[in-house]
Structure formats: structure tokens, C-alpha cells
Design a protein around this motif. Sequence first.
Motif, PDB file in Angstrom:
ATOM      1  N   HIS A 181      -1.925  11.416  12.397  1.00 24.34           N
ATOM      2  CA  HIS A 181      -2.506  11.702  11.078  1.00 24.34           C
ATOM      3  C   HIS A 181      -2.586  10.423  10.246  1.00 24.34           C
ATOM      4  O   HIS A 181      -3.612  10.167   9.583  1.00 24.34           O
ATOM      5  N   ILE A 182      -1.539   9.616  10.270  1.00 25.47           N
ATOM      6  CA  ILE A 182      -1.550   8.360   9.509  1.00 25.47           C
ATOM      7  C   ILE A 182      -2.644   7.436  10.022  1.00 25.47           C
ATOM      8  O   ILE A 182      -3.395   6.829   9.242  1.00 25.47           O
ATOM      9  N   MET A 183      -2.757   7.319  11.350  1.00 28.09           N
ATOM     10  CA  MET A 183      -3.781   6.442  11.895  1.00 28.09           C
ATOM     11  C   MET A 183      -5.188   6.928  11.573  1.00 28.09           C
ATOM     12  O   MET A 183      -6.078   6.139  11.264  1.00 28.09           O
ATOM     13  N   GLN A 184      -5.392   8.241  11.586  1.00 28.74           N
ATOM     14  CA  GLN A 184      -6.705   8.765  11.235  1.00 28.74           C
ATOM     15  C   GLN A 184      -7.005   8.490   9.765  1.00 28.74           C
ATOM     16  O   GLN A 184      -8.155   8.195   9.400  1.00 28.74           O
ATOM     17  N   SER A 185      -5.998   8.544   8.917  1.00 23.17           N
ATOM     18  CA  SER A 185      -6.177   8.235   7.501  1.00 23.17           C
ATOM     19  C   SER A 185      -6.614   6.790   7.322  1.00 23.17           C
ATOM     20  O   SER A 185      -7.467   6.482   6.479  1.00 23.17           O
ATOM     21  N   LEU A 186      -6.043   5.875   8.117  1.00 27.04           N
ATOM     22  CA  LEU A 186      -6.444   4.477   8.045  1.00 27.04           C
ATOM     23  C   LEU A 186      -7.880   4.299   8.533  1.00 27.04           C
ATOM     24  O   LEU A 186      -8.668   3.561   7.937  1.00 27.04           O
ATOM     25  N   TYR A 187      -8.237   4.985   9.601  1.00 26.38           N
ATOM     26  CA  TYR A 187      -9.613   4.919  10.102  1.00 26.38           C
ATOM     27  C   TYR A 187     -10.595   5.405   9.045  1.00 26.38           C
ATOM     28  O   TYR A 187     -11.684   4.855   8.872  1.00 26.38           O
ATOM     29  N   ASP A 188     -10.225   6.467   8.350  1.00 24.66           N
ATOM     30  CA  ASP A 188     -11.132   7.078   7.391  1.00 24.66           C
ATOM     31  C   ASP A 188     -11.199   6.332   6.066  1.00 24.66           C
ATOM     32  O   ASP A 188     -12.056   6.627   5.235  1.00 24.66           O
ATOM     33  N   SER A 189     -10.285   5.383   5.840  1.00 23.67           N
ATOM     34  CA  SER A 189     -10.214   4.731   4.528  1.00 23.67           C
ATOM     35  C   SER A 189     -11.446   3.887   4.246  1.00 23.67           C
ATOM     36  O   SER A 189     -11.941   3.850   3.116  1.00 23.67           O
ATOM     37  N   GLY A 190     -11.945   3.168   5.268  1.00 17.89           N
ATOM     38  CA  GLY A 190     -13.165   2.391   5.106  1.00 17.89           C
ATOM     39  C   GLY A 190     -13.081   1.276   4.098  1.00 17.89           C
ATOM     40  O   GLY A 190     -14.101   0.856   3.546  1.00 17.89           O
ATOM     41  N   LEU A 191     -11.885   0.746   3.834  1.00 24.20           N
ATOM     42  CA  LEU A 191     -11.744  -0.318   2.848  1.00 24.20           C
ATOM     43  C   LEU A 191     -11.995  -1.672   3.491  1.00 24.20           C
ATOM     44  O   LEU A 191     -11.639  -1.912   4.636  1.00 24.20           O
ATOM     45  N   SER A 192     -12.580  -2.587   2.716  1.00 26.65           N
ATOM     46  CA  SER A 192     -13.056  -3.842   3.287  1.00 26.65           C
ATOM     47  C   SER A 192     -11.921  -4.769   3.700  1.00 26.65           C
ATOM     48  O   SER A 192     -12.108  -5.654   4.528  1.00 26.65           O
TER      49      SER A 192
ATOM     50  N   ALA B 210       0.796  -1.233   0.000  1.00 28.84           N
ATOM     51  CA  ALA B 210       0.000   0.000   0.000  1.00 28.84           C
ATOM     52  C   ALA B 210       0.826   1.278   0.000  1.00 28.84           C
ATOM     53  O   ALA B 210       0.500   2.227   0.714  1.00 28.84           O
ATOM     54  N   VAL B 211       1.890   1.308  -0.796  1.00 35.53           N
ATOM     55  CA  VAL B 211       2.758   2.491  -0.810  1.00 35.53           C
ATOM     56  C   VAL B 211       1.978   3.728  -1.229  1.00 35.53           C
ATOM     57  O   VAL B 211       2.119   4.804  -0.634  1.00 35.53           O
ATOM     58  N   ALA B 212       1.154   3.593  -2.259  1.00 37.89           N
ATOM     59  CA  ALA B 212       0.412   4.749  -2.771  1.00 37.89           C
ATOM     60  C   ALA B 212      -0.496   5.345  -1.697  1.00 37.89           C
ATOM     61  O   ALA B 212      -0.622   6.567  -1.574  1.00 37.89           O
ATOM     62  N   PHE B 213      -1.132   4.479  -0.916  1.00 38.88           N
ATOM     63  CA  PHE B 213      -2.025   4.956   0.147  1.00 38.88           C
ATOM     64  C   PHE B 213      -1.258   5.799   1.158  1.00 38.88           C
ATOM     65  O   PHE B 213      -1.687   6.896   1.522  1.00 38.88           O
ATOM     66  N   PHE B 214      -0.119   5.304   1.597  1.00 36.89           N
ATOM     67  CA  PHE B 214       0.645   6.026   2.614  1.00 36.89           C
ATOM     68  C   PHE B 214       1.319   7.266   2.034  1.00 36.89           C
ATOM     69  O   PHE B 214       1.459   8.282   2.731  1.00 36.89           O
ATOM     70  N   GLN B 215       1.717   7.200   0.780  1.00 29.59           N
ATOM     71  CA  GLN B 215       2.284   8.396   0.159  1.00 29.59           C
ATOM     72  C   GLN B 215       1.249   9.509   0.106  1.00 29.59           C
ATOM     73  O   GLN B 215       1.565  10.676   0.338  1.00 29.59           O
ATOM     74  N   THR B 216       0.003   9.143  -0.190  1.00 31.37           N
ATOM     75  CA  THR B 216      -1.075  10.134  -0.205  1.00 31.37           C
ATOM     76  C   THR B 216      -1.291  10.712   1.185  1.00 31.37           C
ATOM     77  O   THR B 216      -1.467  11.925   1.356  1.00 31.37           O
ATOM     78  N   ALA B 217      -1.272   9.848   2.214  1.00 31.21           N
ATOM     79  CA  ALA B 217      -1.445  10.316   3.594  1.00 31.21           C
ATOM     80  C   ALA B 217      -0.323  11.280   3.978  1.00 31.21           C
ATOM     81  O   ALA B 217      -0.563  12.323   4.608  1.00 31.21           O
TER      82      ALA B 217
END
Length: 305
Positions: free
Chosen positions: A279-290, A105-112
Motif C-alpha cells: 500500500h505504501i509503495m502504491q501511494s508513492l507510485y500514485d503521488s506523481g511528484l516531480s 515527508a512525514v505528512a505524506f506517509f502519515q496520510t498513506a
Amino acid sequence: MVAVNLPTDVLRTFLAVIDLGSFTKAGQLLGRTQPAISLQIRKLEELVGKTLMDTSGRNITLTREGESLARYSRQLLAMNDEIVARLHHKESIGNLRVGLPNDYAVAFFQTALANYSKLHPETEMSIQCDTSEQLLPMFERDELDIVVAMFDGDPPAGLIYTWAERPIWVAGGDFAAGNKPAVPIAAHPEGCHYRDRMIRSLDQIGKPWRITFCSPSINGLQLAVQSGFGVTALTRRTLLRGMRVLTDRDGFPPLPDIHVGMFFKNTGASTAALLLVNHIMQSLYDSGLSDFVRLERLGSMSAST
């Protein structure tokens, strides 16, 4: 039942001993004597009613309860320090060294991280992408401030948050599994958690396989799958258009969860680091991916794989 309050200064002492690996070094950092540090650790053990450390050998090792308390302590102190930083309007100036796994998930974390930079342009970041096996030793050597990495078994020191991702088998849209004498696998190099799970799962059902494409880059694997070089394991976070998910019906057994963690040392942490962690953890909470099947912000980790 009377509530037990754990003093933050005692928790800081506990983490300083863990992060520095020494009562004496923790005392030097905190401006206390070694006996005073030992007294605080005993006080903490009395408060929780558990033995937290084994100091009988040359190195300090944590008991199971000590490992659990260390994770809770890192989370609680990160929250405490962020609250204070925000109320006192502390600036998030600093240079943060962040490690991201190139197979997850590099792209996800780069966006965060990019979103954090927009919110805090005064913070400079240096980002290192590598395998989890390379990032964690760099973190232990204090070459990185914050690391996201995968791990199996007991987590390394510094774990602050942990969650589980469920990998899935994927193939190109026109892949025909029945036409292959051995399953063609596109994989990261040896040591990759995805690769290990794919091979183990196929071996358990007696299905032959062979590595047809190997790349350290997740983008390389995605392109290989789309081009028909083989199947691979991804998460829904990294699934691309044109791929299809393979299941039991296709002869591909479910893959075990992968444990992922964020690693961070509270000892000496800057305001910028504290803000980025949350901030990273909040991004994971907000992702809502299954595929984000379990996030444990204030909880213990299951060691099952």
C-alpha cells in the motif's frame, strides 16, 4: 535461452538465513536441519550462477550479487504472499510497528498510513517517528516491523524498495542572500542527511555558513524558514506556500540526491504487514511528484550520492 525459475521456498530460506543471521536458526524456523538449509543455499547459487554469501568469518555477509538478490527476493515474495492472502481472503489482523523519519515527508506517509487504516480497520498500528539513524538500529533489533529511512552508501539489511529524492534549497519569500556575510541555515541536528548535504555543498564552493536554527522537527524548520531565520533543504513534497526555491542564480549549488528505502523482513511477516508494504509503495507510485526522481520496485540501486 531456457528461463530459470527461482523457487519461492528457496528464496524464503535465503532470506531467513539473512534475517536470522544463522543457518541453524533458519533451519529451526523452517523446520529443517542445518545441512538441508546449506543445500538450499548452494542450489540457489547454482541457479543464479553466483556466490551469494561469504561464510568464512564469524558472521554471514552477502556478496554484491547476494545483496541484489535479497532485494529482488523480498519484493517477489511480498507480491507472492499478498496475492495468496487476497485470493484466500486472509484477514489483516495484527499490530504493526512502523518507523517514519521525522526529517522526511512525514505528512505524506502519515496520510498513506491513515488511508490504509480506513481500508483495514482491523489492523492496529504503532507509529514511531525519529531520525533515520535511530530507526534503522530499532529495525535491526526487531523493535519495528516496517521502516522508511534515509541512508548513504551500502544499504542496511532488510531493504525491500529504494528510491531517490532530490532536495532543494528553500527560503522565505523576502530572503536576500546577498545581505548575509554567512549563509544562515535552519537544519536538523547533526547526522541529518539534509544538513550534511547543505554544509558539504557550501563548503565545496567556499561559501561561509552558520547554523541559526536547529530542530529535529520538519515543521520547526518550515516555520523557521517562513519566519526568516534561515534557508534549508526540503523536497517539493514538504515545500509550503510563501517559500521560494533558491538555485545557482542565487548562489546555491544543486544538492545531491538522497537515497530513501523501505525496510521489511519477510521472515515471519503477517498478512497485515505485506498489505501495508505494498500500500505504501502504491501511494508513492500514485503521488506523481516531480522530486520523486527514481523509484525502483524491481531494480538495483545506484550507490552514487
